[in-house]
Write a protein that holds these residues in place. Structure first.
Motif, PDB file in Angstrom:
ATOM      1  N   VAL A 128       0.856  -1.183   0.000  1.00 33.08           N
ATOM      2  CA  VAL A 128       0.000   0.000   0.000  1.00 33.08           C
ATOM      3  C   VAL A 128       0.893   1.233   0.000  1.00 33.08           C
ATOM      4  O   VAL A 128       1.916   1.273   0.692  1.00 33.08           O
ATOM      5  N   LEU A 187      -4.456   6.889  -2.127  1.00 36.71           N
ATOM      6  CA  LEU A 187      -4.153   5.516  -1.719  1.00 36.71           C
ATOM      7  C   LEU A 187      -3.960   4.672  -2.970  1.00 36.71           C
ATOM      8  O   LEU A 187      -4.774   4.741  -3.901  1.00 36.71           O
ATOM      9  N   GLY A 205      -9.977   3.481  -3.063  1.00 32.90           N
ATOM     10  CA  GLY A 205     -10.791   4.403  -2.284  1.00 32.90           C
ATOM     11  C   GLY A 205     -11.182   5.640  -3.043  1.00 32.90           C
ATOM     12  O   GLY A 205     -11.042   6.763  -2.539  1.00 32.90           O
ATOM     13  N   SER A 224     -11.101  11.157  -4.218  1.00 39.41           N
ATOM     14  CA  SER A 224     -10.917  10.209  -3.126  1.00 39.41           C
ATOM     15  C   SER A 224     -12.104  10.276  -2.179  1.00 39.41           C
ATOM     16  O   SER A 224     -12.629  11.358  -1.903  1.00 39.41           O
ATOM     17  N   VAL A 265       1.963   5.531   6.206  1.00 42.94           N
ATOM     18  CA  VAL A 265       1.099   4.355   6.288  1.00 42.94           C
ATOM     19  C   VAL A 265       1.864   3.222   6.949  1.00 42.94           C
ATOM     20  O   VAL A 265       3.088   3.119   6.807  1.00 42.94           O
ATOM     21  N   GLY A 323      -4.966  -5.248   7.402  1.00 46.61           N
ATOM     22  CA  GLY A 323      -5.044  -4.072   6.557  1.00 46.61           C
ATOM     23  C   GLY A 323      -3.944  -3.085   6.861  1.00 46.61           C
ATOM     24  O   GLY A 323      -2.789  -3.452   7.028  1.00 46.61           O
ATOM     25  N   ILE A 328      -3.157   1.308   8.352  1.00 39.86           N
ATOM     26  CA  ILE A 328      -3.592   2.574   8.920  1.00 39.86           C
ATOM     27  C   ILE A 328      -2.724   3.673   8.315  1.00 39.86           C
ATOM     28  O   ILE A 328      -1.506   3.510   8.191  1.00 39.86           O
ATOM     29  N   LEU A 386      -6.898   7.384   8.781  1.00 35.64           N
ATOM     30  CA  LEU A 386      -7.635   6.500   7.880  1.00 35.64           C
ATOM     31  C   LEU A 386      -7.347   5.057   8.273  1.00 35.64           C
ATOM     32  O   LEU A 386      -6.190   4.662   8.373  1.00 35.64           O
ATOM     33  N   SER A 400      -8.108   0.901   7.571  1.00 40.33           N
ATOM     34  CA  SER A 400      -8.630  -0.199   6.773  1.00 40.33           C
ATOM     35  C   SER A 400      -8.253  -1.497   7.476  1.00 40.33           C
ATOM     36  O   SER A 400      -7.134  -1.997   7.317  1.00 40.33           O
ATOM     37  N   ASN A 449     -12.064  -2.382   3.077  1.00 37.54           N
ATOM     38  CA  ASN A 449     -12.929  -1.294   3.516  1.00 37.54           C
ATOM     39  C   ASN A 449     -12.098  -0.197   4.175  1.00 37.54           C
ATOM     40  O   ASN A 449     -11.131  -0.489   4.885  1.00 37.54           O
ATOM     41  N   VAL A 450     -12.490   1.051   3.940  1.00 35.08           N
ATOM     42  CA  VAL A 450     -11.762   2.202   4.460  1.00 35.08           C
ATOM     43  C   VAL A 450     -12.712   3.072   5.265  1.00 35.08           C
ATOM     44  O   VAL A 450     -13.840   3.327   4.850  1.00 35.08           O
TER      45      VAL A 450
END
Length: 280
Positions: free
Chosen positions: A24, A49, A62, A99, A114, A120, A122, A138, A140, A145-146
């Motif tokens: 990510v 993202l 996203g 976004s 990140v 997932g 953060i 943020l 996930s 899902n976010v």
């Protein structure tokens, strides 16, 4: 090998990490790209993202397609505007996507860092509007899902998160600084396990204090930055066993003539930390 991807051309990559689903990356949308949106009032850059399974092929994550606002859609019922629906469809197809919140929204938004979190990730950053800034968190939990989480540092002035780190037990720490230009104070917060709490420590003082980066290991957490209260800028290091209570590391090698600041930190296998920065 150099990675070439049209999806990465949306803006600037500011951080990248691996997680359970692959990789990510986060960053800031290019100002020129955001200004090309004509079907929405949101022409300010968004936080970005990207996801990749292998590090080679990247997809922007996203996002929602830009849409004509409701006032313009009202013209569709006007017989004299028979060609408008096709024109709207063409505009929406060509417009850069936006976004979804919290990476997208009012003002200029950016995701600065990140870290992997559970299955997932953060990510943290800032949203700037009206001369003020508030931090973004943020989350996930599954890489699919976010959602947004409420940061404990909000209010008038500038508040920004610059880094996030997670320990093996799933405790996350965010670090940053807030205040006015030339008079920032360091702050940090910890998530244990689902609620964010502002951390305590020797973070404030006259002048300008900044936190730039953090790291986690089985020894706890570490945060690095700078402080100019002595008249020039000195590097600063803070440590914590739980992310909530912090102490400052005292060492003469963190200061000296000229300016010094610590801007990166990583755990060392076998114990300890590697701190890096600049001496000018």
């Amino acid at each position: 090998e150099i990675v070439t991807s049209a999806n990465l051309a949306a803006g600037h990559v500011l951080d990248v990490t691996s997680f359970a689903g692959g990789f990510v990356a986060v960053g800031l949308e290019d100002f020129g790209l955001a200004s090309k949106r004509v079907t929405t009032d949101d022409t300010n850059p968004d936080g970005l993202l990207w996801l990749s399974r292998d590090g080679a092929d990247w997809a922007r994550f996203g996002v929602a397609d830009a849409r004509i606002n409701e006032e313009m859609l009202g013209f569709i019922d006007d017989p004299s505007q028979a060609g408008l629906p096709a024109a709207i469809e063409q505009l929406e197809r060509e417009d850069p996507p936006v976004s979804v919140a919290p990476a997208g929204g009012d003002g200029t938004r950016s995701l600065a860092a990140v870290s992997a979190y559970g299955d997932g990730f953060i990510a943290v950053g800032s949203a700037y509007y009206g001369g003020d800034a508030e931090p973004i968190i943020l989350m996930s939990p599954d890489g699919v899902n976010v959602g947004a989480e409420y940061p404990p540092h909000v209010g008038p002035g500038i508040q920004q998160y610059d880094d996030v780190c997670v320990d093996d037990e799933g405790n996350a720490v965010v670090v940053g600084a807030g205040g006015t230009n030339g008079a920032y104070d360091v702050f940090a917060a910890v998530r244990k396990p689902e609620a964010w709490t502002a951390a305590n420590g020797p973070f404030t003082g006259s002048g300008d204090q900044r936190a730039y980066a953090c790291a986690a290991s089985d020894e706890g957490f570490i945060m690095v930055g700078s402080d100019d209260r002595t008249g020039n800028r000195d590097a600063r290091v803070w440590t914590s066993t739980d992310g909530l209570e912090w102490t400052e590391v005292e060492s003469s090698i963190l200061g000296g003539t000229g300016d010094q600041w610590a801007s990166a930190v990583a755990p060392v296998p076998g114990g300890g930390w590697l701190v890096a920065g600049t001496d000018r």
